[in-house]
Design an enzyme around this catalytic site. Structure first.
Site, PDB file in Angstrom:
ATOM      1  N   ASP A  10       0.885  -1.168   0.000  1.00  0.00           N
ATOM      2  CA  ASP A  10       0.000   0.000   0.000  1.00  0.00           C
ATOM      3  C   ASP A  10       0.919   1.214   0.000  1.00  0.00           C
ATOM      4  OD1 ASP A  10      -1.510   2.200   0.731  1.00  0.00           O
ATOM      5  OD2 ASP A  10      -2.473   1.245   2.455  1.00  0.00           O
ATOM      6  N   ASP A  52      -4.331  -1.535  -1.739  1.00  0.00           N
ATOM      7  CA  ASP A  52      -3.137  -2.342  -1.999  1.00  0.00           C
ATOM      8  C   ASP A  52      -2.932  -2.620  -3.474  1.00  0.00           C
ATOM      9  OD1 ASP A  52      -1.972  -3.325   0.716  1.00  0.00           O
ATOM     10  OD2 ASP A  52      -4.153  -3.295   0.920  1.00  0.00           O
ATOM     11  N   TYR A 226       2.122   0.439  14.856  1.00  0.00           N
ATOM     12  CA  TYR A 226       1.192   0.354  13.744  1.00  0.00           C
ATOM     13  C   TYR A 226       1.665   1.186  12.561  1.00  0.00           C
ATOM     14  CZ  TYR A 226      -2.865   0.733  10.822  1.00  0.00           C
ATOM     15  OH  TYR A 226      -3.698   0.692   9.742  1.00  0.00           O
ATOM     16  N   LYS A 229      -2.189  -2.133   7.855  1.00  0.00           N
ATOM     17  CA  LYS A 229      -2.480  -3.563   7.972  1.00  0.00           C
ATOM     18  C   LYS A 229      -1.619  -4.334   6.995  1.00  0.00           C
ATOM     19  CE  LYS A 229      -4.534  -5.911   9.991  1.00  0.00           C
ATOM     20  NZ  LYS A 229      -4.209  -6.489  11.319  1.00  0.00           N
ATOM     21  N   ASP A 230      -1.486  -5.627   7.252  1.00  0.00           N
ATOM     22  CA  ASP A 230      -0.606  -6.440   6.428  1.00  0.00           C
ATOM     23  C   ASP A 230      -1.283  -6.983   5.173  1.00  0.00           C
ATOM     24  OD1 ASP A 230      -1.997  -7.891   8.494  1.00  0.00           O
ATOM     25  OD2 ASP A 230      -0.111  -7.780   9.600  1.00  0.00           O
ATOM     26  N   ASP A 231      -2.629  -6.932   5.124  1.00  0.00           N
ATOM     27  CA  ASP A 231      -3.364  -7.183   3.877  1.00  0.00           C
ATOM     28  C   ASP A 231      -2.706  -8.228   2.970  1.00  0.00           C
ATOM     29  OD1 ASP A 231      -5.033  -5.276   4.913  1.00  0.00           O
ATOM     30  OD2 ASP A 231      -4.161  -3.655   3.749  1.00  0.00           O
ATOM     31  N   GLN A 239      -6.263 -27.828 -10.081  1.00  0.00           N
ATOM     32  CA  GLN A 239      -6.577 -28.940 -11.003  1.00  0.00           C
ATOM     33  C   GLN A 239      -5.470 -30.004 -11.002  1.00  0.00           C
ATOM     34  OE1 GLN A 239     -10.022 -26.779 -12.060  1.00  0.00           O
ATOM     35  NE2 GLN A 239      -9.601 -28.858 -12.666  1.00  0.00           N
ATOM     36  N   SER A 240      -5.804 -31.172 -11.570  1.00  0.00           N
ATOM     37  CA  SER A 240      -4.870 -32.296 -11.781  1.00  0.00           C
ATOM     38  C   SER A 240      -3.931 -32.512 -10.597  1.00  0.00           C
ATOM     39  CB  SER A 240      -4.011 -32.071 -13.031  1.00  0.00           C
ATOM     40  OG  SER A 240      -4.781 -31.688 -14.109  1.00  0.00           O
ATOM     41  N   ARG A 263      -9.405   0.471  11.442  1.00  0.00           N
ATOM     42  CA  ARG A 263      -8.205   0.684  12.263  1.00  0.00           C
ATOM     43  C   ARG A 263      -7.498  -0.626  12.612  1.00  0.00           C
ATOM     44  NH1 ARG A 263      -8.094   6.017  13.521  1.00  0.00           N
ATOM     45  NH2 ARG A 263     -10.026   7.078  13.022  1.00  0.00           N
TER      46      ARG A 263
HETATM   47  C1  F6R Z   1      -7.341  -0.460   8.322  1.00  0.00           C
HETATM   48  C2  F6R Z   1      -7.185   0.835   7.659  1.00  0.00           C
HETATM   49  C3  F6R Z   1      -8.079   1.930   8.050  1.00  0.00           C
HETATM   50  C4  F6R Z   1      -7.365   2.951   8.927  1.00  0.00           C
HETATM   51  C5  F6R Z   1      -8.316   4.074   9.398  1.00  0.00           C
HETATM   52  C6  F6R Z   1      -7.597   5.144  10.208  1.00  0.00           C
HETATM   53  O1  F6R Z   1      -6.424  -1.380   7.819  1.00  0.00           O
HETATM   54  O2  F6R Z   1      -6.319   1.024   6.832  1.00  0.00           O
HETATM   55  O3  F6R Z   1      -9.244   1.457   8.663  1.00  0.00           O
HETATM   56  O4  F6R Z   1      -6.802   2.309  10.038  1.00  0.00           O
HETATM   57  O5  F6R Z   1      -8.892   4.697   8.268  1.00  0.00           O
HETATM   58  O6  F6R Z   1      -6.541   5.600   9.447  1.00  0.00           O
HETATM   59  P1  F6R Z   1      -5.551   6.782   9.896  1.00  0.00           P
HETATM   60  O7  F6R Z   1      -4.961   6.396  11.220  1.00  0.00           O
HETATM   61  O8  F6R Z   1      -4.543   6.800   8.786  1.00  0.00           O
HETATM   62  O9  F6R Z   1      -6.380   8.021   9.990  1.00  0.00           O
HETATM   63 MG    MG Z   2      -3.678   2.509   3.325  1.00  0.00          MG
HETATM   64 MG    MG Z   3      -4.760  -2.151   2.610  1.00  0.00          MG
END
Ligand code: F6R
Ligand code: MG
Ligand code: MG
Length: 360
Positions: A10, A52, A226, A229-231, A239-240, A263
């Site tokens: 991302d 992403d 933080y 996210k690791d997404d 198949q086969s 979040r």
């Molecule tokens: C979860 C995600 C969003 C952010 C949320 C707050 O993976 O990417 O839910 O955590 O929008 O974002 P910030 O802290 O950047 O304002």
């Molecule tokens: Mg993002």
């Molecule tokens: Mg993402």
């Protein structure tokens, strides 16, 4: 041998964390096209899920190749520059280092790779997620490769009947172990049911031939705080001797609850969607998964077919929306809220500190 490398990051989106725009994809495309001209990679497709960007690349250089990883890194850096120029949100969010150092692992981007001799015909799927973590694949991968109620081939097809081996990672200890299924199924489930600690990293046939691979980097553990996210992404051969395409997809027909969503701190249903509909909006979600199917042809990618873009997944999406309503009604309470250790955002230490003298 052909290597499949899916590397994702991302590096900025709009508005907020909703969607990586085409202008970023164009930057990545330019760099990968150059890499293809210079024979660093054989072929590529740029997928997208929410904020992403997912690089699906083929080459003959093996896993963890520094040229291939550097190409991916450079493409994300170029996209980051564009994201900064456009004032996008979270520009460069997953590039945790100022410089590339041999391999994207530990630097922020996620990668799932596999090396194998192409079969006469080689169908494979890539699953691209947003707003969730690698353990989101525990349940569907178990269903695909271990559960005869999902995968009829485990019972009916002699080439699947002996089962598969699962590589399970303990991502707090950074250690892994192989467990054979069906022989050790209950041990396997004892581990992978605890999705806050264990994630399936790979699935192999009993002879070691690769079947599936997942990006198991956990950004919050890499950076110590933080940073997004690791997404995850996953690659699955079909198949086969492997699950049929429809058996692999069937594993996503139940929108199971996964950690992530708003979040990175809430449980919510994993909703299978088309690339077009991978724009997590309600409470920044619910978490999404896209499935792109390809055929490999001498290292070249033929496809993709956007597989959840199909009415047979309408009921799953409906169920996911109902589950999203149900979970949201819990507001700031568990089990919608994740456990204390898994929250990506928390004020708890500060609140406890402020109130410490008032607890008697
Ligand atoms: C979860 C995600 C969003 C952010 C949320 C707050 O993976 O990417 O839910 O955590 O929008 O974002 P910030 O802290 O950047 O304002
Ligand atoms: Mg993002
Ligand atoms: Mg993402």
């Amino acid at each position: 041998m052909t290597t499949l490398s899916v590397i994702k990051a991302d590096v900025g989106s709009l508005p907020g964390h909703v969607k990586a725009p085409n202008k970023l994809i164009n930057e990545v495309d330019r760099v990968l096209e150059e890499g293809k001209d210079e024979n660093k990679i054989t072929d590529y497709y740029i997928g997208r899920c929410g904020d992403d960007i997912d690089l699906i690349m083929t080459h003959d250089k093996g896993k963890n190749d520094s040229d291939v990883h550097e190409l991916a890194w450079n493409s994300f850096e170029e996209a980051t520059e564009k994201a900064k120029e456009l004032g996008l949100y979270g520009a460069g969010q997953d590039l945790l280092s100022d410089a590339f150092s041999g391999n994207v692992r530990g630097l922020g981007p996620g990668s799932a790779e596999m090396e194998f001799d192409e079969r006469e015909s080689e169908p494979f799927l890539t699953f691209l997620c947003d707003k969730t973590s690698p353990s989101a694949f525990n349940l569907p991968l178990f269903k695909m490769f271990g559960d005869p109620s999902n995968t009829a081939g485990l019972v009916l097809d002699p080439s699947l009947h002996e089962g598969f081996k699962f590589t399970v990672q303990d991502f707090y200890e950074g250690k892994k172990a192989d467990l054979a299924c069906p022989e050790e199924m209950y041990d396997l489930l004892a581990l992978i049911g605890i999705s806050s600690k264990f994630a399936i990293e790979e699935v192999k046939k009993k002879d070691g031939e690769p079947a599936a691979s997942v990006s198991t980097e956990k950004l919050n553990l890499i950076a110590g705080e933080y940073v997004g996210k690791d997404d995850p992404v996953a690659v699955v051969r079909c198949q086969s001797g492997y699950p049929a395409v429809g058996e692999a997809l069937e594993a996503f027909s139940f929108p199971h609850l996964v950690p992530g969503w708003m979040r990175g701190s809430h449980n919510g249903p994993l909703m299978p969607v088309s690339e077009e509909e991978a724009t997590p909006t309600r409470f920044d979600g619910p978490p999404r998964v896209v499935a792109l199917g390809f055929q490999l042809n001498d290292g070249k990618l033929v496809g993709p077919r956007d597989l959840f873009d199909d009415p047979s997944f309408d009921e799953t999406r409906k169920k996911a929306k109902k589950a999203a309503d149900y979970m949201r009604r819990h507001g700031p309470f568990q089990p919608h809220l994740l456990g204390e250790d898994d929250l990506e955002y928390t004020t708890l230490p500060d609140v406890q500190d402020k109130l410490k003298d008032r607890f008697e």
